[in-house]
Design a protein around this motif. Structure first.
Motif, PDB file in Angstrom:
ATOM      1  N   ALA A 250      22.227 108.375  63.764  1.00  0.00           N
ATOM      2  CA  ALA A 250      22.365 107.191  62.914  1.00  0.00           C
ATOM      3  C   ALA A 250      23.835 106.847  62.667  1.00  0.00           C
ATOM      4  N   LEU A 251      24.677 107.854  62.566  1.00  0.00           N
ATOM      5  CA  LEU A 251      26.102 107.620  62.341  1.00  0.00           C
ATOM      6  C   LEU A 251      26.853 107.258  63.620  1.00  0.00           C
ATOM      7  N   GLY A 252      26.175 107.403  64.770  1.00  0.00           N
ATOM      8  CA  GLY A 252      26.807 107.105  66.039  1.00  0.00           C
ATOM      9  C   GLY A 252      27.665 108.247  66.569  1.00  0.00           C
ATOM     10  N   TRP A 253      27.500 109.441  66.015  1.00  0.00           N
ATOM     11  CA  TRP A 253      28.311 110.588  66.416  1.00  0.00           C
ATOM     12  C   TRP A 253      27.635 111.447  67.467  1.00  0.00           C
ATOM     13  N   TYR A 254      26.323 111.285  67.667  1.00  0.00           N
ATOM     14  CA  TYR A 254      25.614 112.165  68.593  1.00  0.00           C
ATOM     15  C   TYR A 254      26.009 111.912  70.044  1.00  0.00           C
ATOM     16  N   ASP A 255      26.076 110.658  70.448  1.00  0.00           N
ATOM     17  CA  ASP A 255      26.417 110.343  71.836  1.00  0.00           C
ATOM     18  C   ASP A 255      27.812 110.833  72.225  1.00  0.00           C
ATOM     19  N   PRO A 256      28.854 110.618  71.383  1.00  0.00           N
ATOM     20  CA  PRO A 256      30.158 111.184  71.744  1.00  0.00           C
ATOM     21  C   PRO A 256      30.141 112.719  71.801  1.00  0.00           C
ATOM     22  N   LEU A 257      29.395 113.348  70.896  1.00  0.00           N
ATOM     23  CA  LEU A 257      29.291 114.807  70.912  1.00  0.00           C
ATOM     24  C   LEU A 257      28.592 115.282  72.178  1.00  0.00           C
ATOM     25  N   ALA A 258      27.515 114.618  72.562  1.00  0.00           N
ATOM     26  CA  ALA A 258      26.791 114.985  73.778  1.00  0.00           C
ATOM     27  C   ALA A 258      27.631 114.718  75.018  1.00  0.00           C
ATOM     28  N   GLU A 259      28.435 113.665  75.003  1.00  0.00           N
ATOM     29  CA  GLU A 259      29.326 113.378  76.127  1.00  0.00           C
ATOM     30  C   GLU A 259      30.397 114.459  76.257  1.00  0.00           C
TER      31      GLU A 259
ATOM     32  N   THR B 160      23.112 119.136  73.331  1.00  0.00           N
ATOM     33  CA  THR B 160      21.755 118.602  73.477  1.00  0.00           C
ATOM     34  C   THR B 160      20.715 119.712  73.389  1.00  0.00           C
ATOM     35  N   VAL B 161      21.023 120.725  72.589  1.00  0.00           N
ATOM     36  CA  VAL B 161      20.055 121.788  72.358  1.00  0.00           C
ATOM     37  C   VAL B 161      18.782 121.158  71.820  1.00  0.00           C
ATOM     38  N   PRO B 162      17.652 121.811  72.019  1.00  0.00           N
ATOM     39  CA  PRO B 162      16.389 121.151  71.719  1.00  0.00           C
ATOM     40  C   PRO B 162      16.256 120.552  70.325  1.00  0.00           C
ATOM     41  N   LEU B 163      16.753 121.194  69.292  1.00  0.00           N
ATOM     42  CA  LEU B 163      16.513 120.672  67.947  1.00  0.00           C
ATOM     43  C   LEU B 163      17.360 119.445  67.632  1.00  0.00           C
ATOM     44  N   LEU B 164      18.640 119.501  67.896  1.00  0.00           N
ATOM     45  CA  LEU B 164      19.467 118.311  67.677  1.00  0.00           C
ATOM     46  C   LEU B 164      19.044 117.187  68.613  1.00  0.00           C
ATOM     47  N   GLY B 165      18.765 117.535  69.851  1.00  0.00           N
ATOM     48  CA  GLY B 165      18.328 116.540  70.829  1.00  0.00           C
ATOM     49  C   GLY B 165      16.998 115.905  70.456  1.00  0.00           C
TER      50      GLY B 165
END
Length: 118
Positions: A44-53, A60-65
């Motif tokens: 929601a904050l837009g931080w997941y995609d940069p972290l995954a990149e 992208t471990v199963p729970l966060l992913g």
């Protein structure tokens, strides 16, 4: 270098979970839910995609992913279907993974013997 960052970030995620179990008295179930919610919040904050990149499979471990997958499924479904998508988007996005895990679990239960832990 990608492997190093994946290992470091994934390891830090695991260390945080272990510290929560050791020092807070949180049950593993609550920690699992916290990680799924953290995936939704990061998305929601837009931080997941940069972290995954940056960290690749380490982030992208199963729970966060899974939390990210639910959040993105809802966002995509709301754009296509409106408010009804808020109710169905998460289920639609996660259907393949949940179906695969249930199917494999069922097939392995046919092959394996169950016994008491004690």
């Amino acid at each position: 270098m990608n492997f190093v960052w994946a290992f470091v970030v994934g390891g830090l995620i695991c260390v945080v979970g272990q510290l929560l179990m050791d020092y807070t008295g949180m049950t593993p179930a609550r920690i699992l839910v916290a990680y799924v919610v953290a995936g939704v919040v990061l998305s929601a904050l837009g931080w997941y995609d940069p972290l995954a990149e940056f960290a690749g499979a380490g982030a992208t471990v199963p729970l966060l992913g899974f939390g990210h997958l639910l959040a993105q499924g809802v966002v995509d479904a709301v754009e296509q279907q409106g408010l009804l998508g808020a109710l169905t988007g998460g289920f639609t996005a996660a259907a393949g993974g949940v179906t695969a895990s249930l199917t494999v679990g069922f097939l392995l239960s046919l092959v394996a013997k169950s016994r008491d832990q004690n």
